[in-house]
Design an enzyme around this catalytic site. Sequence first.
Site, PDB file in Angstrom:
ATOM      1  N   HIS A 111      33.666  48.168  50.103  1.00  0.00           N
ATOM      2  CA  HIS A 111      33.842  46.764  49.714  1.00  0.00           C
ATOM      3  C   HIS A 111      34.587  46.004  50.812  1.00  0.00           C
ATOM      4  O   HIS A 111      35.755  46.269  51.076  1.00  0.00           O
ATOM      5  CB  HIS A 111      34.626  46.725  48.410  1.00  0.00           C
ATOM      6  N   HIS A 167      34.513  36.553  53.214  1.00  0.00           N
ATOM      7  CA  HIS A 167      34.382  36.439  51.763  1.00  0.00           C
ATOM      8  C   HIS A 167      34.482  34.994  51.310  1.00  0.00           C
ATOM      9  O   HIS A 167      33.800  34.563  50.385  1.00  0.00           O
ATOM     10  CB  HIS A 167      35.467  37.266  51.065  1.00  0.00           C
TER      11      HIS A 167
HETATM   12  O1  G3P Z   1      29.719  42.084  45.784  1.00  0.00           O
HETATM   13  C1  G3P Z   1      30.462  42.822  44.880  1.00  0.00           C
HETATM   14  C2  G3P Z   1      31.802  42.228  44.894  1.00  0.00           C
HETATM   15  O2  G3P Z   1      32.154  42.180  46.229  1.00  0.00           O
HETATM   16  C3  G3P Z   1      31.827  40.858  44.302  1.00  0.00           C
HETATM   17  O3  G3P Z   1      33.040  40.313  44.390  1.00  0.00           O
HETATM   18  O4  G3P Z   1      34.460  38.551  45.216  1.00  0.00           O
HETATM   19  O5  G3P Z   1      34.573  40.778  46.270  1.00  0.00           O
HETATM   20  O6  G3P Z   1      32.619  39.318  46.667  1.00  0.00           O
HETATM   21  P1  G3P Z   1      33.695  39.718  45.721  1.00  0.00           P
HETATM   22 CA    CA Z   2      31.150  40.737  47.856  1.00  0.00          CA
END
Ligand code: G3P
Ligand code: CA
Length: 302
Positions: free
Chosen positions: A28, A70
Site C-alpha cells: 500500500h 495519494h
Molecule cells: O486503494 C486501496 C486503498 O489504497 C484505498 O485507500 O486512501 O489509501 O488510497 P487510499
Molecule cells: Ca490507494
Amino acid sequence: MNKGLCILLGLMMGLGALMANEKVIIAHRGASAYLPEHTLEAYALAYGMGADIIEPDVVLTKEGILICSHDLYLEATTDVAEKFPERKRDNGHYYAIDFTLQEIKQLRAYGRTPVSERATLPRFEVPTLEEMIQLIQRMNKQTGRDAGIVPEPKSPAFHAKEGKPIEEPLLRLLEKYGYKGRDAKAIIQCFEMDSLRKMREELRTDLPLVFLTSTLISESVLNEFKQFGDGIGAYRYLIEDAQGRSVNENGFVKACRHHGLKVYVWTLKNEVDAARRFLYDYGVDGIFIDNPDAGVQAKRKE
Ligand code: G3P
Ligand code: CA
C-alpha cells in the site's frame, strides 16, 4: 535511503513470480510503514520484501504527466509550501495540477513522516508513474520475478473538472509499457465507478478493474458493476469489525463472490494474524498492507 541499496534488497529477497489466481500481497503506497509513501525507495523496499503487487496512487501535473501521490495536493507530503508559498489556491491547497513536473521535482517528498522527524530524512522526490513502472520492470527483469502494479487514479471527477481527464493518459502509459490484456500484471482500481466504466466501455481497456468502496454495496450495484468490472476493493471494516469479529457472517465477501467478483481489502498494517484471517478465514483475494513483510509472512502461514 540509497536507491541502489533498495534494489539490492529486492534482488536478495525476491520470492518468485506472481501466480494467476494466487492470493496477492499489495504494498500500500509502497512499503509505506517504513519509508515515505509513494517514493521509488518505498516501492523498491516493498519489492524486496516480496510484495506481489505495488500500489501507486496517481494524479496529473499541469502538463498532464502522471505522478505518484495519494493526495490531489502536495502540502501534506512535500515541502511545497516552503518552496512555492504563493502558489496555493484560495482554499489553502497546493494542487499538483497547478505545478509543472519540473517544479514538482524540486520538492522534497516526506510522505506522512511527522514534521519533527523530517530533518532526519535523506532527500526523497515525487516520482512519475513512468519512473515507478520502469523501476518495477527493471527489478522484474533482473530478478526473474513478475511483480505487478495496481495504479489508482485519484478523483477522476476532479481531473475532468479541471479539463484534464486522467483515464486516457493512464491507459496510454500502461499500454506503452506492455500492460494490456487480461493477463497483464496490472490492475486498475478507483473509487469512482463511472471512471472505471469509461475506461472499459469508451477507452476499451481490457485490464482488470477494481471498484473501491468504504461502504457496503447493494446487490443491484454489484450486479451493475460485474457487467464490466472484475473486483471490489473493500474497506476492511466491511468484513471484520474492530474487535476482530466477522461482519454479518462474511456476508459482503459472499455477496461479491456470488457475483463472480474478486475481493481485495484495505488497509492493514503490521498485523500478521489479521492478514491471515482476511486471506484464509474470509477468503479474500488480496490485501493492501503498509508492512508488506507482514503480509508476506501471513501468506506463507509461518
Ligand atoms: O486503494 C486501496 C486503498 O489504497 C484505498 O485507500 O486512501 O489509501 O488510497 P487510499
Ligand atoms: Ca490507494
